[in-house]
Write a protein that holds these residues in place. Structure first.
Motif, PDB file in Angstrom:
ATOM      1  N   GLY A 148      59.474  33.996  41.235  1.00 49.83           N
ATOM      2  CA  GLY A 148      58.801  32.896  40.551  1.00 49.83           C
ATOM      3  C   GLY A 148      57.303  33.088  40.413  1.00 49.83           C
ATOM      4  O   GLY A 148      56.690  32.608  39.458  1.00 49.83           O
ATOM      5  N   THR A 149      56.701  33.787  41.368  1.00 50.55           N
ATOM      6  CA  THR A 149      55.279  34.116  41.316  1.00 50.55           C
ATOM      7  C   THR A 149      55.091  35.444  42.038  1.00 50.55           C
ATOM      8  O   THR A 149      56.002  35.914  42.738  1.00 50.55           O
ATOM      9  CB  THR A 149      54.407  33.063  42.061  1.00 50.55           C
ATOM     10  N   GLY A 150      53.909  36.008  41.911  1.00 54.17           N
ATOM     11  CA  GLY A 150      53.605  37.206  42.670  1.00 54.17           C
ATOM     12  C   GLY A 150      53.598  36.895  44.165  1.00 54.17           C
ATOM     13  O   GLY A 150      54.022  37.704  44.994  1.00 54.17           O
ATOM     14  N   TYR A 205      39.367  42.319  51.929  1.00 48.99           N
ATOM     15  CA  TYR A 205      38.987  42.359  50.516  1.00 48.99           C
ATOM     16  C   TYR A 205      40.244  42.301  49.656  1.00 48.99           C
ATOM     17  O   TYR A 205      40.822  43.315  49.260  1.00 48.99           O
ATOM     18  CB  TYR A 205      38.176  43.614  50.211  1.00 48.99           C
ATOM     19  N   THR A 206      40.706  41.082  49.385  1.00 46.24           N
ATOM     20  CA  THR A 206      41.878  40.860  48.533  1.00 46.24           C
ATOM     21  C   THR A 206      41.819  39.434  48.016  1.00 46.24           C
ATOM     22  O   THR A 206      40.992  38.628  48.447  1.00 46.24           O
ATOM     23  CB  THR A 206      43.191  41.091  49.311  1.00 46.24           C
ATOM     24  N   PHE A 207      42.714  39.112  47.087  1.00 45.52           N
ATOM     25  CA  PHE A 207      42.859  37.741  46.630  1.00 45.52           C
ATOM     26  C   PHE A 207      43.583  36.942  47.715  1.00 45.52           C
ATOM     27  O   PHE A 207      44.417  37.494  48.432  1.00 45.52           O
ATOM     28  CB  PHE A 207      43.643  37.738  45.308  1.00 45.52           C
ATOM     29  N   VAL A 208      43.268  35.649  47.854  1.00 38.07           N
ATOM     30  CA  VAL A 208      43.815  34.856  48.966  1.00 38.07           C
ATOM     31  C   VAL A 208      45.336  34.865  49.036  1.00 38.07           C
ATOM     32  O   VAL A 208      45.914  34.623  50.106  1.00 38.07           O
ATOM     33  CB  VAL A 208      43.363  33.369  48.933  1.00 38.07           C
ATOM     34  N   ALA A 209      46.006  35.156  47.909  1.00 38.57           N
ATOM     35  CA  ALA A 209      47.476  35.104  47.893  1.00 38.57           C
ATOM     36  C   ALA A 209      48.093  35.977  48.975  1.00 38.57           C
ATOM     37  O   ALA A 209      49.149  35.630  49.518  1.00 38.57           O
ATOM     38  CB  ALA A 209      47.995  35.528  46.519  1.00 38.57           C
ATOM     39  N   ILE A 219      54.712  42.660  42.756  1.00 39.30           N
ATOM     40  CA  ILE A 219      53.871  42.703  41.554  1.00 39.30           C
ATOM     41  C   ILE A 219      53.752  41.284  40.990  1.00 39.30           C
ATOM     42  O   ILE A 219      54.736  40.539  40.969  1.00 39.30           O
ATOM     43  CB  ILE A 219      54.511  43.638  40.502  1.00 39.30           C
ATOM     44  N   SER A 220      52.568  40.924  40.553  1.00 35.22           N
ATOM     45  CA  SER A 220      52.359  39.607  39.944  1.00 35.22           C
ATOM     46  C   SER A 220      52.494  39.710  38.428  1.00 35.22           C
ATOM     47  O   SER A 220      52.006  40.661  37.819  1.00 35.22           O
ATOM     48  CB  SER A 220      50.963  39.087  40.288  1.00 35.22           C
ATOM     49  N   LEU A 221      53.183  38.732  37.835  1.00 34.54           N
ATOM     50  CA  LEU A 221      53.249  38.654  36.369  1.00 34.54           C
ATOM     51  C   LEU A 221      52.511  37.394  35.911  1.00 34.54           C
ATOM     52  O   LEU A 221      52.879  36.761  34.924  1.00 34.54           O
ATOM     53  CB  LEU A 221      54.717  38.658  35.902  1.00 34.54           C
ATOM     54  N   HIS A 222      51.485  37.029  36.680  1.00 37.34           N
ATOM     55  CA  HIS A 222      50.645  35.893  36.301  1.00 37.34           C
ATOM     56  C   HIS A 222      49.941  36.192  34.977  1.00 37.34           C
ATOM     57  O   HIS A 222      49.677  37.353  34.656  1.00 37.34           O
ATOM     58  CB  HIS A 222      49.612  35.644  37.408  1.00 37.34           C
ATOM     59  N   ALA A 223      49.634  35.139  34.228  1.00 30.55           N
ATOM     60  CA  ALA A 223      49.012  35.319  32.909  1.00 30.55           C
ATOM     61  C   ALA A 223      47.741  36.158  32.981  1.00 30.55           C
ATOM     62  O   ALA A 223      47.394  36.845  32.014  1.00 30.55           O
ATOM     63  CB  ALA A 223      48.708  33.961  32.300  1.00 30.55           C
ATOM     64  N   LEU A 234      50.617  42.503  32.367  1.00 34.39           N
ATOM     65  CA  LEU A 234      51.855  42.016  31.761  1.00 34.39           C
ATOM     66  C   LEU A 234      52.109  40.646  32.354  1.00 34.39           C
ATOM     67  O   LEU A 234      51.951  40.469  33.555  1.00 34.39           O
ATOM     68  CB  LEU A 234      53.019  42.950  32.085  1.00 34.39           C
ATOM     69  N   GLY A 235      52.523  39.675  31.530  1.00 35.48           N
ATOM     70  CA  GLY A 235      52.595  38.321  32.055  1.00 35.48           C
ATOM     71  C   GLY A 235      53.819  37.529  31.641  1.00 35.48           C
ATOM     72  O   GLY A 235      54.410  37.753  30.585  1.00 35.48           O
ATOM     73  N   THR A 236      54.194  36.576  32.527  1.00 34.48           N
ATOM     74  CA  THR A 236      55.223  35.602  32.185  1.00 34.48           C
ATOM     75  C   THR A 236      54.661  34.185  32.287  1.00 34.48           C
ATOM     76  O   THR A 236      55.406  33.229  32.173  1.00 34.48           O
ATOM     77  CB  THR A 236      56.425  35.715  33.154  1.00 34.48           C
ATOM     78  N   GLY A 237      53.372  34.042  32.500  1.00 33.49           N
ATOM     79  CA  GLY A 237      52.759  32.744  32.796  1.00 33.49           C
ATOM     80  C   GLY A 237      52.567  32.685  34.294  1.00 33.49           C
ATOM     81  O   GLY A 237      51.539  33.095  34.825  1.00 33.49           O
ATOM     82  N   GLU A 238      53.537  32.147  35.014  1.00 31.68           N
ATOM     83  CA  GLU A 238      53.688  32.368  36.451  1.00 31.68           C
ATOM     84  C   GLU A 238      54.887  33.283  36.607  1.00 31.68           C
ATOM     85  O   GLU A 238      55.904  33.099  35.937  1.00 31.68           O
ATOM     86  CB  GLU A 238      53.954  31.061  37.208  1.00 31.68           C
ATOM     87  N   GLY A 239      54.800  34.247  37.507  1.00 33.14           N
ATOM     88  CA  GLY A 239      55.962  35.110  37.711  1.00 33.14           C
ATOM     89  C   GLY A 239      55.587  36.322  38.524  1.00 33.14           C
ATOM     90  O   GLY A 239      54.408  36.582  38.780  1.00 33.14           O
ATOM     91  N   GLY A 240      56.612  37.032  38.944  1.00 33.41           N
ATOM     92  CA  GLY A 240      56.370  38.251  39.708  1.00 33.41           C
ATOM     93  C   GLY A 240      57.657  39.022  39.851  1.00 33.41           C
ATOM     94  O   GLY A 240      58.706  38.614  39.345  1.00 33.41           O
ATOM     95  N   CYS A 241      57.571  40.148  40.519  1.00 29.33           N
ATOM     96  CA  CYS A 241      58.770  40.923  40.809  1.00 29.33           C
ATOM     97  C   CYS A 241      58.466  41.852  41.972  1.00 29.33           C
ATOM     98  O   CYS A 241      57.305  42.050  42.348  1.00 29.33           O
ATOM     99  CB  CYS A 241      59.226  41.719  39.590  1.00 29.33           C
ATOM    100  N   VAL A 242      59.533  42.369  42.562  1.00 28.37           N
ATOM    101  CA  VAL A 242      59.389  43.370  43.611  1.00 28.37           C
ATOM    102  C   VAL A 242      60.063  44.635  43.115  1.00 28.37           C
ATOM    103  O   VAL A 242      61.140  44.572  42.512  1.00 28.37           O
ATOM    104  CB  VAL A 242      60.061  42.916  44.926  1.00 28.37           C
TER     105      VAL A 242
END
Ligand SMILES: *Cc1c(COP(=O)(O)O)cnc(C)c1O
Length: 611
Positions: free
Chosen positions: A293-295, A322-326, A419-423, A427-435
């Motif tokens: 559903g998200t990265g 040094y990374t994004f909070v996610a 992998i994040s597929l955030h907009a 590459l994007g799905t809006g919100e999304g991700g995959c492993v």
């Protein structure tokens, strides 16, 4: 007729023979394509290309149906229309052979769009033109020709994202030639209306005995004399990132499939197709990609499957500051508290050799190397680390969709890459991700962790969450993946212009952009925090947004500021200096030049004081 030419089964098959005969007689000339002369043919090409009139900047895929020997492409080159990604389609093998010889590296496809089982997915395009396909009827009856025209445009229309154009001979002439298709404007208006309602146009003002018909999926572009749409003016603020995902029209075929299937989530057909296509993109075996559903969910699923929830004796997740909070958020969702480590100054990545001797290893339940700005993390040394320490490893490869595909054997393997597929990623799905992983058993466990711990039953068997991708997001992903090559090239154009502008100014070495990092980032590496502060001031003065994408590191995020942390000399020095500059795949050249100018201004400005 060559032996492999199929028997004539439909009236229009006669035409193919007719065209091949003309080509054989006259060679690759206008006459060989049944055009009287070159000048008129260029006029027709230009009228056809009117279809794209509102598309001056953005990249577009143009399908040339009945392309013959590819002369339209020559015209496109002559006119310098470099934003057009050309695709020639024809039934005539001999014409295509000539076309391919003239334009090596360009796409020419042999296809009969009206043949019953034809797979038309290969002609998916923004615009389609059929120039001269419906002007000659040769021995066909008027009715057969009209049917041929209507069938052809009806078949291709679902694969056209924005509009199509074709020409026919006019009936408003002194005499009609028997071998040409003279169609009435009313009949053509009916054909167009069936396709596009009132979003249609006809043109008969270019001095030939014919007219051109246009059908659009969006409202038609403004007429040439209408005032241009307001564009970014010099005074407008330049936004740091303006994502672009597929349009409503591009999504429609996929949304229709959702309507038909009435499956909206739970690894439905679109999510599975996206997983399959991503797997092939990464050269992974079937089942090697799990959608999420998200990265962040992709990370959570990977942690739960590899390491489970935190246990009292191993409460920590080792990760870079040094990374994004996610990264930290995902670990906490699984019960771990972050332990922050410093990155390597050159690679910006965690160094597995150094960490193999970390004093806290016996309290660490999972290690999360991050692909910083998409710089890929190699599998081999982390597999060694895992073997040596026995600690599970999950790679936060959120922004590494592009870079891992460059060398899958090095960057994909038994350690899962989330992998994040955030907009805002490439590459994007809006919100999304995959492993992504080549360990299919692990991929299955990750799918289970993302779906309540279910696996072929409704028994919850493992630590889990609900982290599935919906079919609607998968639709966006499929459409974006279809246009990926074009999107990648559009991003690359912007990166290249930054590169050449800054290189000319002697600042090229301080630029980081694709292909070394994810396409959606353009980073300017300031020499020190002082230069960074001056550059930030200059960008503000010029009305240009910028961003420290990872802030100053996790230890400076209020919620994570009390996390256990090593000393951070590299992060402390690096974080304030990697300044994100504006990126958008359609960022106009003039805006890029403006940003480059501001960077020159901001980095040179204080030199006199310094000496
Ligand atoms: C974008 C990003 C994520 C999170 O992905 P989402 O899809 O937004 O949940 C995680 N880690 C890093 C390093 C990222 O850049």
């Amino acid at each position: 007729m060559s032996p492999e030419t199929p028997a004539i089964s439909r009236p229009e098959d006669v035409m193919l023979e007719h065209y091949d005969a003309a080509l054989a007689r006259h060679g690759d000339t206008p006459q060989g394509a049944l055009w009287p002369n070159a000048a008129d043919r260029n006029t027709r090409f230009d009228v056809m290309l009117d279809l794209l009139a509102d598309q001056a900047g953005g990249p577009v895929v143009l399908c040339d149906l009945g392309c013959g020997t590819g002369e339209l492409l020559k015209r496109i080159h002559e006119r310098g229309l470099s934003h057009i990604d050309y695709l020639g389609v024809d039934r005539s093998r001999s014409a295509l052979e000539l076309a391919r010889a003239k334009f090596p590296g360009e796409r020419f496809v042999e296809l009969d769009v009206n043949s019953p089982g034809a797979d038309l997915s290969g002609i998916e395009c923004d615009f389609l033109v059929a120039n001269g396909l419906f002007t000659v009827k040769h021995l066909m009856s008027h009715e057969d020709m009209a049917r041929f025209l209507e069938t052809t445009v009806g078949n291709v229309w679902p694969w056209v994202r924005r509009g199509l154009a074709f020409n026919v001979m006019s009936k408003v002439v002194d005499w009609e030639r028997d071998d040409l298709f003279h169609a009435s404007m009313d009949d053509m208006a009916r054909v167009l209306h069936k396709l596009a309602g009132r979003r249609v146009r006809m043109r008969a003002d270019y001095g030939l005995y014919e007219f051109t018909c246009y059908a659009y999926k969006d409202p038609p572009p403004p007429a040439a004399d209408a005032p241009p749409e307001a564009s970014t003016s010099e005074s407008d603020v330049v936004r740091v990132l303006r994502p672009r995902l597929p349009t409503a029209d591009e999504l429609l075929p996929y949304l229709r499939r959702i309507d038909a299937a009435r499956i909206y989530s739970n690894f439905g057909p679109l999510a599975l197709e996206l997983e399959g296509r991503l797997g092939r993109h990464f050269a992974l075996p079937a089942g090697g990609v799990v959608s999420a559903g998200t990265g962040t969910a992709a990370l959570v699923g990977s942690i739960l499957a590899c390491a489970g929830r935190a246990r009292p004796d191993r409460p920590l997740a080792l990760m870079p500051s040094y990374t994004f909070v996610a990264t930290a958020v995902a670990a906490q969702e699984c019960g771990y508290e972050p332990h922050l480590a410093d990155v390597d100054a050159d690679t910006w990545l965690l160094d597995p050799c150094k960490l193999a001797g970390h004093p806290n290893l016996d309290r660490i339940g999972v290690v999360m190397p991050v692909a910083t700005y998409g710089r890929p993390v190699a599998q081999a040394e982390w597999m060694q680390f895992r073997e040596l320490t026995g600690i599970p490893v999950v790679i936060d490869g959120a922004a590494s969709f592009e870079t891992i595909a460059e060398d899958p054997s090095r960057f994909l393997g038994p350690i899962p890459v989330a992998i994040s597929l955030h907009a805002t990623k490439s590459l994007g799905t809006g919100e999304g991700g995959c492993v992504a992983t080549n360990d299919i058993g692990l991929a299955t466990l990750i799918g289970q962790a993302l779906n309540f711990g279910f696996h072929f039953s409704r028994d919850s068997c493992a630590p889990s969450t609900n982290g599935k991708m919906s079919e609607f997001h998968a639709a966006v992903g499929l459409a974006d993946l279809s246009g990926w090559e074009l999107k990648r090239r559009a991003f690359r154009r912007v990166a290249e212009r930054y590169r050449s502008g800054l290189t000319q100014a002697g600042l090229g070495a301080q630029l980081h952009c694709a292909p070394d990092i994810c396409s959606s980032y353009v980073l300017f590496h300031c020499r020190d925090p002082g230069q960074s502060a001056r550059l930030q001031e200059a960008l503000k003065r010029h009305g240009i947004e910028f961003r420290l994408w990872y802030g100053l590191g996790l230890q400076h995020q209020p919620y994570f500021s009390r996390s256990e942390a090593d000393s951070m000399p590299v992060t402390d020095a690096l974080a304030p200096c990697l300044l994100g500059l504006p990126m958008a795949l359609d960022l106009p050249d003039a805006v890029i030049d403006r940003v480059v100018q501001a960077v020159i201004d901001g980095t040179r400005r204080c030199l006199p004081h310094a000496v």
